[in-house]
Write a protein that holds these residues in place. Structure first.
Motif, PDB file in Angstrom:
ATOM      1  N   PHE A 236      40.926  28.261  40.396  1.00  0.00           N
ATOM      2  CA  PHE A 236      41.092  29.675  40.700  1.00  0.00           C
ATOM      3  C   PHE A 236      41.948  29.862  41.937  1.00  0.00           C
ATOM      4  CE2 PHE A 236      37.356  30.261  37.960  1.00  0.00           C
ATOM      5  CZ  PHE A 236      37.781  31.358  37.217  1.00  0.00           C
ATOM      6  N   SER A 239      45.457  29.292  40.986  1.00  0.00           N
ATOM      7  CA  SER A 239      45.932  30.413  40.186  1.00  0.00           C
ATOM      8  C   SER A 239      46.321  31.594  41.042  1.00  0.00           C
ATOM      9  CB  SER A 239      44.841  30.825  39.191  1.00  0.00           C
ATOM     10  OG  SER A 239      45.221  31.983  38.507  1.00  0.00           O
ATOM     11  N   GLU A 240      45.525  31.874  42.130  1.00  0.00           N
ATOM     12  CA  GLU A 240      45.844  32.965  43.020  1.00  0.00           C
ATOM     13  C   GLU A 240      47.159  32.716  43.739  1.00  0.00           C
ATOM     14  OE1 GLU A 240      44.528  35.875  43.481  1.00  0.00           O
ATOM     15  OE2 GLU A 240      43.014  35.535  41.924  1.00  0.00           O
ATOM     16  N   ARG A 241      47.358  31.453  44.155  1.00  0.00           N
ATOM     17  CA  ARG A 241      48.611  31.136  44.833  1.00  0.00           C
ATOM     18  C   ARG A 241      49.818  31.311  43.898  1.00  0.00           C
ATOM     19  NH1 ARG A 241      46.939  25.582  48.110  1.00  0.00           N
ATOM     20  NH2 ARG A 241      45.432  26.587  49.513  1.00  0.00           N
ATOM     21  N   LYS A 243      49.896  33.245  41.302  1.00  0.00           N
ATOM     22  CA  LYS A 243      50.017  34.672  40.994  1.00  0.00           C
ATOM     23  C   LYS A 243      50.819  35.381  42.073  1.00  0.00           C
ATOM     24  CE  LYS A 243      47.235  38.696  39.780  1.00  0.00           C
ATOM     25  NZ  LYS A 243      45.853  39.213  39.581  1.00  0.00           N
ATOM     26  N   ASN A 244      50.548  34.977  43.320  1.00  0.00           N
ATOM     27  CA  ASN A 244      51.300  35.558  44.429  1.00  0.00           C
ATOM     28  C   ASN A 244      52.777  35.133  44.379  1.00  0.00           C
ATOM     29  OD1 ASN A 244      48.986  36.810  45.393  1.00  0.00           O
ATOM     30  ND2 ASN A 244      48.418  35.067  46.713  1.00  0.00           N
ATOM     31  N   CYS A 248      52.126  33.785  36.241  1.00  0.00           N
ATOM     32  CA  CYS A 248      50.863  34.264  35.686  1.00  0.00           C
ATOM     33  C   CYS A 248      50.192  33.176  34.870  1.00  0.00           C
ATOM     34  CB  CYS A 248      51.104  35.503  34.821  1.00  0.00           C
ATOM     35  SG  CYS A 248      49.586  36.153  34.095  1.00  0.00           S
TER      36      CYS A 248
END
Length: 252
Positions: A236, A239-241, A243-244, A248
């Motif tokens: 997770f 994934s956030e990194r 996404k930033n 995606c």
């Protein structure tokens, strides 16, 4: 006196041949025109389903595979038209010449050709009648008339003695009949073989089915991969990194 009797018989024979062949030329000329123009023939007295010209037995016979020479698709009626026309022309010429014939001229050089031609046409008519009764199993008044004319011409040419030498007449007529029989057998074999051969497109059917299956598989929407386990906390964070970073990834 005997010479004049023989000349009269020969003239009468040639006149009769000219009349019979002229009728045959008219009939086969009409049938050839109908064949090439793709129009139904007028139903005769022996044509079944005469109320529907397109589906009458005569139209069915004259449009069958056995009505043409295979490969070249030449209508047999056109060949018959040429044969009848030749007999009519040669008979008329020898008849006109016979009016002024002397003893040395009574035997026309065309008589041998007439005997050979009429013998061949009579023999081929027997072949067509056999095909009509044993293969097509249909009635055709035009076929019956043409066969009657051809066989009658052969009988008149033989009985009329247009070739005075009996031995020569026998050899000419027999040779013509044998050659025509062999040609008819070859024609029947070729026609039957080609008529029973499946179209070329049918042989490519399996390949076409495979190509169609591949095309459908490519066009069908693909299902998403099945989720078999949950993502870890570290996944997770990654994934956030991402996404930033405008990348995606769907996690579950």
């Amino acid at each position: 006196f005997i010479f004049f009797i023989i000349t009269f018989i020969l003239m009468k024979t040639r006149l009769l041949l000219s009349g019979l062949s002229s009728i045959g030329s008219l009939e086969t000329g009409y049938l050839t025109y109908a064949k090439l123009a793709s129009i139904p023939v007028v139903a005769g007295p022996f044509c079944s389903d005469a109320g529907n010209l397109a589906e009458s037995s005569c139209s069915s016979v004259l449009s069958s595979a056995y009505s043409v020479i295979p490969v070249v698709n030449l209508p047999l009626t056109s060949v018959a038209f040429v044969g009848y026309s030749l007999v009519a022309i040669l008979s008329a010429l020898t008849f006109l010449k016979g009016k002024e014939a002397t003893k040395n001229e009574s035997q026309s050089p065309f008589d041998t050709i007439l005997l050979a031609l009429t013998s061949s046409m009579g023999t081929f008519s027997v072949y067509l009648l056999l095909v009509l009764s044993t293969v097509l199993h249909k009635s055709c008044s035009y076929c019956y008339l043409s066969s009657l004319l051809s066989i009658s011409m052969a009988a008149v040419a033989w009985q009329g003695g247009i070739v005075s030498n009996k031995t020569k007449a026998f050899v000419v007529s027999t040779s013509s009949m044998i050659c025509t029989t062999l040609a008819s057998a070859a024609l029947f074999y070729a026609t039957s073989t080609l008529a029973n051969t499946p179209p070329v497109s049918a042989s490519t059917a399996p390949a076409a089915q495979i190509l169609q299956s591949v095309k459908e598989a490519q066009q069908s929407p693909k299902a998403p991969p099945e989720v078999t386990q949950h993502s870890s906390p570290r996944a997770f964070v990654v994934s956030e990194r991402l996404k930033n970073s405008n990348v995606c990834i769907t996690l579950s």
